[in-house]
Structure formats: C-alpha cells, structure tokens
Design a protein around this motif. Structure first.
Motif, PDB file in Angstrom:
ATOM      1  N   GLY A  95      32.796  23.933  34.987  1.00  0.00           N
ATOM      2  CA  GLY A  95      32.850  24.857  33.868  1.00  0.00           C
ATOM      3  C   GLY A  95      33.658  26.118  34.113  1.00  0.00           C
ATOM      4  N   GLY A  96      34.139  26.289  35.345  1.00  0.00           N
ATOM      5  CA  GLY A  96      34.953  27.452  35.625  1.00  0.00           C
ATOM      6  C   GLY A  96      36.319  27.343  34.957  1.00  0.00           C
ATOM      7  N   GLY A  97      37.058  28.437  35.008  1.00  0.00           N
ATOM      8  CA  GLY A  97      38.393  28.442  34.427  1.00  0.00           C
ATOM      9  C   GLY A  97      38.891  29.854  34.257  1.00  0.00           C
ATOM     10  N   SER A  98      39.951  29.975  33.478  1.00  0.00           N
ATOM     11  CA  SER A  98      40.545  31.277  33.205  1.00  0.00           C
ATOM     12  C   SER A  98      40.185  31.717  31.793  1.00  0.00           C
ATOM     13  CB  SER A  98      42.062  31.195  33.353  1.00  0.00           C
ATOM     14  OG  SER A  98      42.425  30.907  34.680  1.00  0.00           O
ATOM     15  N   GLY A 135      36.273  39.884  27.857  1.00  0.00           N
ATOM     16  CA  GLY A 135      35.472  39.769  26.647  1.00  0.00           C
ATOM     17  C   GLY A 135      35.120  38.342  26.298  1.00  0.00           C
ATOM     18  N   GLY A 136      35.699  37.386  27.002  1.00  0.00           N
ATOM     19  CA  GLY A 136      35.465  35.980  26.714  1.00  0.00           C
ATOM     20  C   GLY A 136      34.162  35.450  27.280  1.00  0.00           C
ATOM     21  N   THR A 137      33.928  34.166  27.030  1.00  0.00           N
ATOM     22  CA  THR A 137      32.711  33.519  27.495  1.00  0.00           C
ATOM     23  C   THR A 137      33.038  32.243  28.260  1.00  0.00           C
ATOM     24  OG1 THR A 137      32.445  32.207  25.484  1.00  0.00           O
ATOM     25  CG2 THR A 137      31.441  34.397  25.492  1.00  0.00           C
ATOM     26  N   SER A 196      28.945  35.898  29.166  1.00  0.00           N
ATOM     27  CA  SER A 196      29.620  36.473  28.013  1.00  0.00           C
ATOM     28  C   SER A 196      30.137  37.863  28.355  1.00  0.00           C
ATOM     29  CB  SER A 196      28.670  36.536  26.810  1.00  0.00           C
ATOM     30  OG  SER A 196      27.552  37.354  27.111  1.00  0.00           O
ATOM     31  N   ASN A 197      31.004  38.373  27.474  1.00  0.00           N
ATOM     32  CA  ASN A 197      31.615  39.691  27.702  1.00  0.00           C
ATOM     33  C   ASN A 197      32.152  39.793  29.135  1.00  0.00           C
ATOM     34  OD1 ASN A 197      32.471  42.304  27.181  1.00  0.00           O
ATOM     35  ND2 ASN A 197      30.461  43.207  27.614  1.00  0.00           N
ATOM     36  N   LEU A 198      32.891  38.788  29.528  1.00  0.00           N
ATOM     37  CA  LEU A 198      33.390  38.745  30.896  1.00  0.00           C
ATOM     38  C   LEU A 198      34.394  39.849  31.158  1.00  0.00           C
ATOM     39  CD1 LEU A 198      33.627  34.892  31.243  1.00  0.00           C
ATOM     40  CD2 LEU A 198      32.366  36.396  32.790  1.00  0.00           C
ATOM     41  N   LYS A 199      34.347  40.338  32.388  1.00  0.00           N
ATOM     42  CA  LYS A 199      35.201  41.440  32.820  1.00  0.00           C
ATOM     43  C   LYS A 199      36.060  40.990  33.993  1.00  0.00           C
ATOM     44  CE  LYS A 199      31.419  44.600  31.672  1.00  0.00           C
ATOM     45  NZ  LYS A 199      30.520  45.657  32.187  1.00  0.00           N
ATOM     46  N   PRO A 200      37.189  41.653  34.218  1.00  0.00           N
ATOM     47  CA  PRO A 200      38.034  41.258  35.365  1.00  0.00           C
ATOM     48  C   PRO A 200      37.261  41.260  36.682  1.00  0.00           C
ATOM     49  CG  PRO A 200      39.259  42.707  33.920  1.00  0.00           C
ATOM     50  CD  PRO A 200      37.839  42.680  33.381  1.00  0.00           C
ATOM     51  N   GLU A 201      36.310  42.156  36.818  1.00  0.00           N
ATOM     52  CA  GLU A 201      35.526  42.209  38.065  1.00  0.00           C
ATOM     53  C   GLU A 201      34.563  41.042  38.222  1.00  0.00           C
ATOM     54  OE1 GLU A 201      35.885  44.630  35.780  1.00  0.00           O
ATOM     55  OE2 GLU A 201      34.003  45.745  35.472  1.00  0.00           O
ATOM     56  N   ASP A 202      34.450  40.208  37.199  1.00  0.00           N
ATOM     57  CA  ASP A 202      33.651  38.985  37.325  1.00  0.00           C
ATOM     58  C   ASP A 202      34.440  37.854  37.971  1.00  0.00           C
ATOM     59  OD1 ASP A 202      32.300  39.724  34.095  1.00  0.00           O
ATOM     60  OD2 ASP A 202      31.302  40.010  36.033  1.00  0.00           O
ATOM     61  N   THR A 203      35.720  38.082  38.212  1.00  0.00           N
ATOM     62  CA  THR A 203      36.549  37.071  38.853  1.00  0.00           C
ATOM     63  C   THR A 203      36.012  36.764  40.248  1.00  0.00           C
ATOM     64  OG1 THR A 203      38.533  37.671  37.622  1.00  0.00           O
ATOM     65  CG2 THR A 203      38.854  36.563  39.749  1.00  0.00           C
ATOM     66  N   ALA A 204      35.743  35.482  40.494  1.00  0.00           N
ATOM     67  CA  ALA A 204      35.148  35.071  41.762  1.00  0.00           C
ATOM     68  C   ALA A 204      34.987  33.559  41.768  1.00  0.00           C
ATOM     69  CB  ALA A 204      33.782  35.727  41.963  1.00  0.00           C
TER      70      ALA A 204
END
Length: 115
Positions: A8-11, A15-17, A83-91
């Motif tokens: 389920g990961g991806g780019s 603000g996306g989900t 939800s409301n994903l932020k760049p700092e959630d990149t991992a």
C-alpha cells in the motif's frame, strides 16, 4: 515461522491519503500486539501506532488525528489509514507483531510524500 507482508505504500502529495496493509501468514488474533513503525533516512525506527488484542490503540503524538490503525482478524490483516500526509511522514513503514516474547517484522513499504 510468522511472516508479515506490507503493501500500500507509494508516492503522494502533501495532504494526501494512503492505506497500508499488513497481512500475516497466520491468525493475528494470537498476537498480543500489532503495530506500525517507520524509519526515515538517517533516523532511528520509531513507533507509529499499536493495536492490542483487546482492540485498544495507541498513537505517537505526531500521528494522532491523522493516522488510524485497525485490524481484521478474519483477513489476518492490520491496516494503517494515513491522511493529511506531510513530507516528514516520508519513510519506510514496517509492520510488527508480538506474541509472548517473540517479535516479528515485515520487510517494509516505502511511503514518499512530496509535491
């Protein structure tokens, strides 16, 4: 041997989900806890959320209100709705399961949040 497989990961844009899934090779009802962790480049692995066999949940502070962990025992699957994903959630996001004194990990799935 327990196997955990994340997907389920991806780019996604800020603000996306995304919804991550973790499928276990056996019944997840036997686990004391299941959890999601994440590890960003150059950083230590950190806890995202836990769901206990009772169904109770715990979230790291920065995920509260944005992430939801849930489980479907019939499908041997744990989910992480983000939800409301932020760049700092990149991992890389990892699934974890604990039964008694044994801990099991999946291989991880990459989540990238970027505009």
């Amino acid at each position: 041997q327990v196997q955990l497989k994340e997907s389920g990961g991806g780019s996604v844009q800020p603000g996306g989900t995304l919804r991550l899934s973790c499928v276990a090779s056996g019944s997840i009802s036997s686990f004391n806890t299941m959890a999601w962790y994440r590890q960003a480049p150059g950083k230590e692995r950190e806890l995202v959320a836990i769901i206990r066999s009772t169904g109770s949940t715990y979230y790291a502070n920065s995920m509260k209100g944005r992430f939801t962990i849930s489980r479907d025992n019939a499908k041997n699957t744990v989910y992480l709705q983000m939800s409301n994903l932020k760049p700092e959630d990149t991992a890389v996001y990892y699934c974890n399961a604990v039964r008694s004194t044994n801990a099991y990990w999946g291989q991880g799935t990459q989540v990238t949040v970027s505009s």
